[in-house]
Design a protein around this motif. Structure first.
Motif, PDB file in Angstrom:
ATOM      1  N   ILE A  57       7.693 126.967  15.232  1.00  0.00           N
ATOM      2  CA  ILE A  57       8.554 126.853  14.056  1.00  0.00           C
ATOM      3  C   ILE A  57       7.993 127.803  13.018  1.00  0.00           C
ATOM      4  CG2 ILE A  57       9.398 125.350  12.229  1.00  0.00           C
ATOM      5  CD1 ILE A  57       9.151 123.034  14.223  1.00  0.00           C
ATOM      6  N   LYS A  58       8.773 128.817  12.667  1.00  0.00           N
ATOM      7  CA  LYS A  58       8.337 129.835  11.724  1.00  0.00           C
ATOM      8  C   LYS A  58       8.617 129.376  10.299  1.00  0.00           C
ATOM      9  CE  LYS A  58       9.413 133.377  15.052  1.00  0.00           C
ATOM     10  NZ  LYS A  58      10.492 134.191  15.534  1.00  0.00           N
ATOM     11  N   PRO A  59       7.796 129.801   9.352  1.00  0.00           N
ATOM     12  CA  PRO A  59       8.042 129.423   7.956  1.00  0.00           C
ATOM     13  C   PRO A  59       9.452 129.773   7.482  1.00  0.00           C
ATOM     14  CG  PRO A  59       5.865 130.365   8.174  1.00  0.00           C
ATOM     15  CD  PRO A  59       6.554 130.538   9.498  1.00  0.00           C
ATOM     16  N   GLU A  60       9.962 130.926   7.900  1.00  0.00           N
ATOM     17  CA  GLU A  60      11.302 131.327   7.479  1.00  0.00           C
ATOM     18  C   GLU A  60      12.369 130.351   7.976  1.00  0.00           C
ATOM     19  OE1 GLU A  60       9.461 133.706   9.661  1.00  0.00           O
ATOM     20  OE2 GLU A  60       8.330 134.012   7.844  1.00  0.00           O
ATOM     21  N   ASP A  61      12.086 129.695   9.094  1.00  0.00           N
ATOM     22  CA  ASP A  61      13.037 128.741   9.657  1.00  0.00           C
ATOM     23  C   ASP A  61      13.016 127.402   8.919  1.00  0.00           C
ATOM     24  OD1 ASP A  61      13.625 130.672  11.555  1.00  0.00           O
ATOM     25  OD2 ASP A  61      12.275 129.826  13.050  1.00  0.00           O
ATOM     26  N   ALA A  62      12.008 127.178   8.103  1.00  0.00           N
ATOM     27  CA  ALA A  62      11.889 125.910   7.383  1.00  0.00           C
ATOM     28  C   ALA A  62      12.878 125.816   6.224  1.00  0.00           C
ATOM     29  CB  ALA A  62      10.459 125.734   6.857  1.00  0.00           C
ATOM     30  N   VAL A  63      13.266 126.963   5.679  1.00  0.00           N
ATOM     31  CA  VAL A  63      14.163 126.987   4.523  1.00  0.00           C
ATOM     32  C   VAL A  63      15.612 127.010   5.010  1.00  0.00           C
ATOM     33  CG1 VAL A  63      14.835 128.268   2.450  1.00  0.00           C
ATOM     34  CG2 VAL A  63      12.438 128.276   3.199  1.00  0.00           C
ATOM     35  N   PRO A  64      16.426 126.044   4.557  1.00  0.00           N
ATOM     36  CA  PRO A  64      17.826 126.055   4.987  1.00  0.00           C
ATOM     37  C   PRO A  64      18.561 127.286   4.445  1.00  0.00           C
ATOM     38  CG  PRO A  64      17.423 124.277   3.407  1.00  0.00           C
ATOM     39  CD  PRO A  64      16.118 124.931   3.668  1.00  0.00           C
ATOM     40  N   LYS A  65      19.480 127.816   5.230  1.00  0.00           N
ATOM     41  CA  LYS A  65      20.323 128.922   4.766  1.00  0.00           C
ATOM     42  C   LYS A  65      21.113 128.435   3.554  1.00  0.00           C
ATOM     43  CE  LYS A  65      19.168 131.431   8.333  1.00  0.00           C
ATOM     44  NZ  LYS A  65      17.756 131.696   8.234  1.00  0.00           N
ATOM     45  N   LYS A  66      21.439 129.347   2.638  1.00  0.00           N
ATOM     46  CA  LYS A  66      22.053 128.914   1.378  1.00  0.00           C
ATOM     47  C   LYS A  66      23.367 128.160   1.579  1.00  0.00           C
ATOM     48  CE  LYS A  66      22.986 133.633   0.273  1.00  0.00           C
ATOM     49  NZ  LYS A  66      22.754 134.679  -0.700  1.00  0.00           N
ATOM     50  N   GLU A  67      24.187 128.572   2.552  1.00  0.00           N
ATOM     51  CA  GLU A  67      25.450 127.877   2.796  1.00  0.00           C
ATOM     52  C   GLU A  67      25.200 126.434   3.266  1.00  0.00           C
ATOM     53  OE1 GLU A  67      24.618 130.861   4.253  1.00  0.00           O
ATOM     54  OE2 GLU A  67      25.804 132.149   2.938  1.00  0.00           O
ATOM     55  N   GLN A  68      24.206 126.281   4.133  1.00  0.00           N
ATOM     56  CA  GLN A  68      23.870 124.945   4.642  1.00  0.00           C
ATOM     57  C   GLN A  68      23.273 124.083   3.533  1.00  0.00           C
ATOM     58  OE1 GLN A  68      24.482 123.728   7.932  1.00  0.00           O
ATOM     59  NE2 GLN A  68      24.199 121.885   6.737  1.00  0.00           N
ATOM     60  N   ASP A 145      11.114 115.844  -5.233  1.00  0.00           N
ATOM     61  CA  ASP A 145      10.536 114.766  -4.430  1.00  0.00           C
ATOM     62  C   ASP A 145      10.930 114.905  -2.960  1.00  0.00           C
ATOM     63  OD1 ASP A 145      13.167 113.512  -4.125  1.00  0.00           O
ATOM     64  OD2 ASP A 145      12.908 112.808  -6.176  1.00  0.00           O
ATOM     65  N   LYS A 146      10.370 114.043  -2.132  1.00  0.00           N
ATOM     66  CA  LYS A 146      10.605 114.116  -0.681  1.00  0.00           C
ATOM     67  C   LYS A 146      12.064 113.841  -0.326  1.00  0.00           C
ATOM     68  CE  LYS A 146       5.893 112.798   0.409  1.00  0.00           C
ATOM     69  NZ  LYS A 146       4.987 111.749   0.862  1.00  0.00           N
ATOM     70  N   LYS A 147      12.737 113.014  -1.102  1.00  0.00           N
ATOM     71  CA  LYS A 147      14.143 112.703  -0.825  1.00  0.00           C
ATOM     72  C   LYS A 147      15.000 113.956  -0.968  1.00  0.00           C
ATOM     73  CE  LYS A 147      17.987 109.763  -2.318  1.00  0.00           C
ATOM     74  NZ  LYS A 147      18.944 110.873  -2.359  1.00  0.00           N
ATOM     75  N   VAL A 148      14.796 114.720  -2.029  1.00  0.00           N
ATOM     76  CA  VAL A 148      15.561 115.951  -2.233  1.00  0.00           C
ATOM     77  C   VAL A 148      15.219 116.966  -1.141  1.00  0.00           C
ATOM     78  CG1 VAL A 148      16.042 117.857  -3.813  1.00  0.00           C
ATOM     79  CG2 VAL A 148      15.684 115.556  -4.721  1.00  0.00           C
ATOM     80  N   PHE A 149      13.953 117.016  -0.762  1.00  0.00           N
ATOM     81  CA  PHE A 149      13.507 117.892   0.332  1.00  0.00           C
ATOM     82  C   PHE A 149      14.348 117.628   1.578  1.00  0.00           C
ATOM     83  CE2 PHE A 149      10.599 118.688   3.945  1.00  0.00           C
ATOM     84  CZ  PHE A 149      10.171 119.978   3.665  1.00  0.00           C
ATOM     85  N   LYS A 150      14.514 116.355   1.897  1.00  0.00           N
ATOM     86  CA  LYS A 150      15.298 115.968   3.074  1.00  0.00           C
ATOM     87  C   LYS A 150      16.797 116.189   2.841  1.00  0.00           C
ATOM     88  CE  LYS A 150      16.145 112.100   6.158  1.00  0.00           C
ATOM     89  NZ  LYS A 150      15.949 110.701   6.456  1.00  0.00           N
ATOM     90  N   ASP A 151      17.299 115.787   1.663  1.00  0.00           N
ATOM     91  CA  ASP A 151      18.720 115.963   1.350  1.00  0.00           C
ATOM     92  C   ASP A 151      19.148 117.426   1.449  1.00  0.00           C
ATOM     93  OD1 ASP A 151      18.961 113.257   0.852  1.00  0.00           O
ATOM     94  OD2 ASP A 151      19.127 113.464  -1.343  1.00  0.00           O
ATOM     95  N   ALA A 152      18.277 118.342   1.012  1.00  0.00           N
ATOM     96  CA  ALA A 152      18.602 119.771   1.003  1.00  0.00           C
ATOM     97  C   ALA A 152      18.650 120.356   2.415  1.00  0.00           C
ATOM     98  CB  ALA A 152      17.598 120.527   0.150  1.00  0.00           C
ATOM     99  N   GLY A 153      17.951 119.717   3.335  1.00  0.00           N
ATOM    100  CA  GLY A 153      17.978 120.199   4.713  1.00  0.00           C
ATOM    101  C   GLY A 153      16.698 120.852   5.183  1.00  0.00           C
TER     102      GLY A 153
END
Length: 169
Positions: A57-68, A145-153
């Protein structure tokens, strides 16, 4: 292959792993704030074993694409604002600020290698209370917080850059 020929590679591998563990401990900085873990460079990378073999799992893959990210936040009822600069600077980006009550995410897409670090330091100067603040490649973000982290994807803390994690949030 006899035992003697097997011992040398095993010792080298164990020594290499020990060096990595010690290095990671030295890299982590506390900076006097309780609960803040500061990582510089590659951190929290992960591997998964799948039917296709070992998958990193690459760091770049950790960030959701803006549309998602936008779809995820809209589905969760966040109020979304858009900006084309990092705060009051002339650093150009596609910046999304989404909030719901006291929860928020502030993330910059489309930064360059040259201005991502400067953008991160602007975030550092503007935010004191957060769960995660990071420069991950050319993405810069602060999450309440962790909830937003998860909500964002976000699926992982994998990072290549600078990452501050407040474990108390």
């Amino acid at each position: 292959m006899n035992k003697r020929n097997l011992i040398v590679p095993v010792v080298v591998i164990v020594a290499f792993i020990a060096i990595i563990i010690v290095s990671l401990q030295v890299i982590k900085k506390d900076d006097g704030k309780e609960g803040i873990e500061r990582n510089y460079g590659i951190s929290y990378t992960e591997t998964k074993i799948t039917s296709k073999g070992i998958e990193e799992i690459k760091p770049e893959d950790a960030v959701p694409k803006k549309e998602q990210l936008l779809q995820n936040l809209e589905n969760k009822g966040y109020h979304i604002e858009y900006y084309d600069t990092v705060f009051d600077t002339d650093i150009s980006c596609y910046r999304i600020y989404a909030s719901k009550g006291n929860e928020f995410i502030d993330i910059c897409y489309d930064l360059t290698d040259e201005n991502a670090e400067t953008a991160f330091y602007e975030y550092e100067n503007n935010y004191d209370d957060y769960y995660l603040m990071a420069m991950n490649g050319t993405y810069v973000y602060c999450i309440s917080d962790k909830k937003v982290f998860k909500d964002a994807g976000f699926k992982s803390l994998a990072n290549n850059g600078i990452q501050y994690i407040n474990h108390d949030k």
